[in-house]
Write a protein that holds these residues in place. Structure first.
Motif: not given
Length: 96
Positions: A32-54
Motif C-alpha cells: 500500500r502506498r501511504t500518503r505523506r503527512a501534511l507536515v512533510d509537505r513543504p509546499g503546504t507550509a509555504w502556502l499557509a505562511l503566505a496566506a498568513a502574511i497576506g
C-alpha cells in the motif's frame, strides 16, 4: 444475575475476544502506498505562511482586529508545519 445471564455474557466476551484478535490475512492485498503527512509537505507550509502574511497585511490595512487575529493563528499553524518534530530533531533528519 442468573446463571443464564452469566452464560450469555461469557459468549459475548468470547465474541469480543475473537473480534479483537488480529487478522492473519490483513495486509496481504499487496503493498500500500501511504500518503505523506501534511507536515512533510513543504509546499503546504509555504502556502499557509503566505496566506498568513497576506491576511496580516490586509488586517492591518483595514484595521480589522478579527482578521489580524486569524492571520496570527494561521502564522502559528504554519510555524508548526516548518517544525520537524522531536524525533527528527534527535536523529538529525530533515523533514523533506
Amino acid at each position: 444475575m442468573s446463571p443464564d445471564d452469566d452464560c450469555q455474557l461469557g459468549d459475548l466476551a468470547e465474541n469480543f475476544r475473537h473480534d479483537a484478535a488480529p487478522d492473519p490475512n490483513a495486509g496481504t492485498d499487496g503493498p500500500r502506498r501511504t500518503r505523506r503527512a501534511l507536515v512533510d509537505r513543504p509546499g503546504t507550509a509555504w502556502l499557509a505562511l503566505a496566506a498568513a502574511i497576506g491576511g496580516l497585511a490586509t488586517g492591518i490595512a483595514l484595521a480589522h482586529g478579527l482578521l489580524i487575529a486569524g492571520a496570527l493563528m494561521l502564522a502559528g499553524l504554519s510555524g508548526q508545519y516548518f517544525d520537524p518534530g522531536p524525533a527528527q530533531r534527535r536523529t538529525g533528519r530533515s523533514a523533506e
